[in-house]
Design a protein around this motif. Structure first.
Motif, mmCIF file in Angstrom:
data_model
loop_
_atom_site.group_PDB
_atom_site.id
_atom_site.type_symbol
_atom_site.label_atom_id
_atom_site.label_comp_id
_atom_site.label_asym_id
_atom_site.label_seq_id
_atom_site.Cartn_x
_atom_site.Cartn_y
_atom_site.Cartn_z
ATOM 1 N N TYR A 1 -67.679 -48.029 -66.161
ATOM 2 C CA TYR A 1 -66.236 -47.958 -65.845
ATOM 3 C C TYR A 1 -65.531 -49.139 -66.517
ATOM 4 N N ARG A 2 -66.093 -50.335 -66.346
ATOM 5 C CA ARG A 2 -65.499 -51.524 -66.966
ATOM 6 C C ARG A 2 -65.519 -51.408 -68.486
ATOM 7 N N LYS A 3 -66.655 -50.991 -69.043
ATOM 8 C CA LYS A 3 -66.768 -50.873 -70.512
ATOM 9 C C LYS A 3 -65.690 -49.952 -71.073
ATOM 10 N N ALA A 4 -65.513 -48.799 -70.410
ATOM 11 C CA ALA A 4 -64.519 -47.828 -70.900
ATOM 12 C C ALA A 4 -63.099 -48.380 -70.771
ATOM 13 N N LEU A 5 -62.789 -49.026 -69.636
ATOM 14 C CA LEU A 5 -61.454 -49.600 -69.455
ATOM 15 C C LEU A 5 -61.168 -50.664 -70.508
ATOM 16 N N LEU A 6 -62.170 -51.498 -70.809
ATOM 17 C CA LEU A 6 -61.967 -52.569 -71.795
ATOM 18 C C LEU A 6 -61.758 -51.992 -73.193
ATOM 19 N N LEU A 7 -62.440 -50.884 -73.498
ATOM 20 C CA LEU A 7 -62.221 -50.237 -74.800
ATOM 21 C C LEU A 7 -60.805 -49.669 -74.886
ATOM 22 N N ILE A 8 -60.321 -49.104 -73.785
ATOM 23 C CA ILE A 8 -58.939 -48.579 -73.767
ATOM 24 C C ILE A 8 -57.948 -49.749 -73.879
ATOM 25 N N CYS A 9 -58.240 -50.819 -73.185
ATOM 26 C CA CYS A 9 -57.373 -52.016 -73.231
ATOM 27 C C CYS A 9 -57.255 -52.508 -74.675
ATOM 28 N N GLY A 10 -58.385 -52.462 -75.385
ATOM 29 C CA GLY A 10 -58.335 -52.649 -76.838
ATOM 30 C C GLY A 10 -58.254 -54.077 -77.335
ATOM 31 N N GLY A 11 -58.619 -55.048 -76.543
ATOM 32 C CA GLY A 11 -58.599 -56.423 -77.061
ATOM 33 C C GLY A 11 -58.134 -57.401 -76.006
ATOM 34 N N ASP A 12 -58.396 -58.669 -76.290
ATOM 35 C CA ASP A 12 -58.088 -59.729 -75.328
ATOM 36 C C ASP A 12 -56.941 -60.574 -75.869
ATOM 37 N N ASP A 13 -55.996 -60.919 -75.009
ATOM 38 C CA ASP A 13 -54.871 -61.761 -75.422
ATOM 39 C C ASP A 13 -54.965 -63.143 -74.776
ATOM 40 N N ALA A 14 -56.192 -63.582 -74.465
ATOM 41 C CA ALA A 14 -56.354 -64.846 -73.730
ATOM 42 C C ALA A 14 -55.799 -66.003 -74.549
#
Length: 317
Positions: free
Chosen positions: A304-317
């Motif tokens: 679930y986390r892996k798929a959500l992070l792929l949809i999120c598409g990147g980190d803006d930290a």
């Protein structure tokens, strides 16, 4: 705002080859969840519809039924959501919100406050086609008062176009008299103006209202209204200001505190993935001093986390 999504159309796309990959991932003992999530989050919705058709042609089976049979829990909900067309997804979310035990007002608010007039018209037509029912009647049967009235106005999808310069001042006066100036609140005035004016016009009204009263529109709504009506009025105001900012805030509160509101998290990530997820991420970073990516990472787990992070598409930290 085309092209502000994180999920893009895949080049060198072959629907039959993709259908075959998915079939192999679900065949035999055990399921290759990684193969499923990596493929489906890397295809646009239109491409997923083609994969669905190819899968049926090749294997004589329904891809979504097979996915449901192999996956489970929140991960399944997310993947099945990605497999619906955006219009069908909105229609189903609204239907589930009305038809379940009790009404999920949050879903009605989120969809009807944030979609364009054209999208709302399509939703109303598709709902009638799918369920042979009138969406307005179904919503009216489940809601009441000024909350119901504003939902009905939003369902008409008849917002005025552009800015009516001549009405800015009078709108401000009406809203001021309806709220801050009187004891008790004339909710109908808020409902009529916020439900019927364009976003551009409302932004001008909010600026003029702030100048005149010293209050942001949101502050007055918070003070003058309550319950579901307050939630809906605030959503309409926030969407008039910025739809991506509204969704950034929605995602933040879905994950903040004890327990995650996974239904909201899935709904927003699925429905905005090809629309404005890049802008939502930027607004999230600006408003909450952290990245959407990191918050998802800390609040979810597994496939679930892996798929959500792929949809999120990147980190803006």
């Amino acid at each position: 705002m085309a092209g502000r999504g994180t999920v893009k159309t895949s080049a060198n796309f072959n629907s039959s080859a993709d259908a075959d990959v998915l079939h192999k991932a679900m065949k035999g003992l055990g399921t290759d969840e990684d193969a499923i999530l990596e493929l489906l989050t890397a295809r646009s919705n239109a491409q997923r519809q083609e994969i669905k058709a190819a899968y049926k042609t090749l294997f004589g089976k329904d891809l979504v039924d097979d996915l449901k049979g192999e996956l489970g829990g929140k991960f399944e909900t997310l993947i099945v959501g990605l497999m619906s067309s955006p219009l069908a997804y909105d229609v189903k979310c609204l239907r589930d919100a009305i038809k379940g035990a009790g009404t999920d007002e949050k879903v009605l608010v989120e969809i009807l406050a944030s979609r364009t007039c054209q999208q709302v018209k399509e939703i109303v037509a598709a709902y009638r086609q799918e369920y042979d029912n009138d969406l307005e009647e179904d919503i009216c049967g489940d809601t009441g008062g000024h909350f119901k009235r504003l939902l009905v106005i939003l369902l008409q999808a008849n917002r005025q176009r552009g800015v009516e310069q001549a009405h800015i001042e009078s709108d401000v006066q009406v809203l001021f008299k309806a709220g801050e100036e009187k004891f008790g609140t004339d909710e109908q005035a808020f409902v009529t103006i916020l439900g019927n004016r364009s976003a551009e016009h409302l932004r001008k009204v909010f600026d003029a209202y702030m100048k005149m009263t010293g209050y942001e529109m949101e502050e007055s709504i918070n003070r003058e209204t309550s319950g579901n009506l307050k939630t809906l009025l605030l959503a309409v105001v926030k969407c008039a200001r910025s739809v991506p900012a509204y969704f950034a805030e929605t995602l933040y509160y879905a994950m903040k505190g004890a327990g995650t509101d996974d239904n909201t998290l899935v709904r927003v990530m699925v429905s905005r993935s090809e629309v404005d997820m890049l802008d939502i991420r930027a607004e999230f970073r600006r408003m909450f001093a952290g990245s959407l990516h990191n918050m998802i990472k800390g609040d979810t787990g597994g496939d679930y986390r892996k798929a959500l992070l792929l949809i999120c598409g990147g980190d803006d930290a």
